[in-house]
Design a protein around this motif. Sequence first.
Motif, short mmCIF file in Angstrom:
data_model
loop_
_atom_site.label_atom_id
_atom_site.label_comp_id
_atom_site.label_asym_id
_atom_site.label_seq_id
_atom_site.Cartn_x
_atom_site.Cartn_y
_atom_site.Cartn_z
N LEU A 12 -32.33 10.54 2.23
CA LEU A 12 -31.93 11.70 1.86
C LEU A 12 -32.89 11.97 0.87
O LEU A 12 -33.47 11.27 0.05
N THR A 14 -34.01 13.11 -3.28
CA THR A 14 -33.47 13.17 -4.27
C THR A 14 -33.38 14.38 -4.99
O THR A 14 -33.04 14.33 -6.05
N GLN A 218 -21.03 7.88 -0.84
CA GLN A 218 -21.86 7.69 0.29
C GLN A 218 -21.71 8.56 1.37
O GLN A 218 -20.55 9.25 1.20
N ASP A 232 -22.49 18.38 -2.41
CA ASP A 232 -22.21 16.84 -2.16
C ASP A 232 -22.04 16.12 -3.38
O ASP A 232 -22.11 14.71 -2.99
N ASN A 233 -21.93 16.35 -4.49
CA ASN A 233 -21.74 15.29 -5.71
C ASN A 233 -20.43 14.87 -5.99
O ASN A 233 -19.49 15.59 -5.72
N ASN A 255 -25.31 12.23 -7.98
CA ASN A 255 -26.09 12.89 -6.97
C ASN A 255 -26.37 11.93 -5.85
O ASN A 255 -26.24 10.85 -6.01
N ALA A 256 -27.57 12.56 -5.00
CA ALA A 256 -28.01 11.52 -4.20
C ALA A 256 -28.96 10.65 -4.53
O ALA A 256 -30.13 10.68 -4.32
N LEU A 283 -27.39 4.85 -2.62
CA LEU A 283 -26.33 5.41 -1.95
C LEU A 283 -25.62 4.09 -1.28
O LEU A 283 -26.39 3.40 -0.54
N THR A 336 -18.05 18.78 2.36
CA THR A 336 -19.31 17.79 2.41
C THR A 336 -18.83 16.68 3.39
O THR A 336 -17.73 16.29 3.70
N TYR A 338 -19.83 13.71 2.71
CA TYR A 338 -19.90 12.65 1.68
C TYR A 338 -18.52 12.05 1.64
O TYR A 338 -17.36 12.64 1.91
#
Length: 600
Positions: A12, A14, A218, A232-233, A255-256, A283, A336, A338
């Motif tokens: 992904l 960043t 993840q 997505d956090n 974060n990613a 991740l 999300t 995730y």
Amino acid sequence: MQISKVAIAVTLSTGLLFGCNSDGLPIPTDPNTPDSQKSVLTTGYWKIGDGNSSSIAASSNADLPNVYVFQEDGHHKYYDDDDNLGTYTIKDASASTNNYDEDAGTVSFTYYETGSSTLEILDGTFTFDDSGALIISDSSTGIAYSGSDQTETGNVQDAIIQANAANGINGYVQILDTNNNGAKNDVGELRLKLSDNSTGATVDSIESGKVTVDLIYQVDPDSAQAANGNGDNAYISLYGSGTSNINLHGEVIFNAGQIFYRSNVLVDGKPQVSDQPVGTYNLGEDLAVELSWESGYYTFKVNDTVYDNNGNGFESVDKNAVTVIALKLGDTSNTTNYELNADNLKVYSNDTTTDELVFADNFDSYPNGHVLSGDPYNNNTAEATVVVDGGTNQPDTSQPTDNQVAAITDTDTSDTGELRYKFDSGMTTGTHKVSMYYDVAETESAYVSLFDTANSTSSLIGELRIDEGKITLRGESDQLTTFTPGTWLDLEMSWDTSSLSAAGTYSVKINGTEYGPYTSHNVTPGVEVTATAIRFSSNSNTADTTLFVDDYQVYSDTAGTNVIFSDDYENYSLGTDLKSSPYNSNTFSAVVAEDPLNAN
């Protein structure tokens, strides 16, 4: 870290993915309550009997009730304390069909009769009465079995935790953010409010303390949602006098691949995220996180790296004592793909005693699928579900073996050693998985075969040939790959012959490495696979050693998710001939035996 879910590799950007975090933590508009779970078989510890004998499925001394734990994948377990009262032995309660369908209300499992060696395979339907009691009707005998959930029975949870730990079985909480309530979504959250009586916490607030937790952040490998790059956090949040953003005492943000923190800088009355990341991680990496606070400042540690603002600490927005601790995923504007997996949550206070443990949860005391929408967590918790996985079942102590398998021999010059499973009806899509042990001294070939409607080797859909360290496709001279004889080998074949205008295809996977797709040997469009088989040697030759097979599985889809048959050979007596149901009559010279590695 004990979270056993396999982390997947994700690539992904960043770049910053922060979505809009609400001014206050959201209140779920339709929370799941414990009562809503009473109709779910996989969320209880079930004591089951037929009503005719108190000895069935219960300890005769009533020390602990013997209970069944059902899993969606059909790998059920039976917790039995009769041999050692007060201590559970875990036995495999799976059935060879591995049938479990919550929507259809059907289940198959091995039923243990306490006090005897009798094992029955119950295959029937299950329902629940108004009180939540379980009723299972065996389709073959018509006998009705009743079950009561022992989740709240004293000592049962503790004994199950101890048995799971001894067998490498672990629970953790999975937090998702998939709830879309029209114009406003909820974040996924596990919220602990210290003042809630159900927490068992010894304090209502903490001026100086810390929280520790193991995390995996993840992409959810089971998510059907496409990546959207918004909201997505993941967060670990500390709240003071309220639960709005302005009441944040501290917050760590994942974060990613980057780590941020919540500063005390206000914009439009809202505390802002740090301008730059203070750390990085991978991740899917195991993250041991510790978040500490005192005197209106906080610091944190991720694995072995300390983040403390050059020794000054990060200043809190709300400097009041911490009253709420939350693990969150996502924001209120998006959903999300995730997941945030958490284990070993502990909260400490330094107010009266250094590192006084005031709350702890390792999530091992809940059944698989338990929704954490209530005690001991605050009712604002949302989309936080316990996952129990990992480990292996302890074998039935009546069997003198650590693992049982199918043993195929060929000492007959007029037939071939074979283990064959025939489907109830042909399938144009499916997957066959099996583990195989090919001896180092063997020179004859073994085969994994997909039979078509003719059930003939002359018109197979596909076949693997395993021979002295090499694997080839049927009819091919060039080897596909190599393997090490004398070790267990994982094999998989998937097929798709559903096209009515072209020849079908099949693919293979060997120890996790994929090959193919290849054109079906039977090129007839729409041809069905009717059986799978493991064959050893040939009609005219014999084999000097034994071919061992374990974990024979058949699925109705190419992804290998919808199981129609599974057998790990643990529910048979040693020496059982496998030439009859559930296997096809073409099975020859295949019996249940010990794993060849048991002696090692």
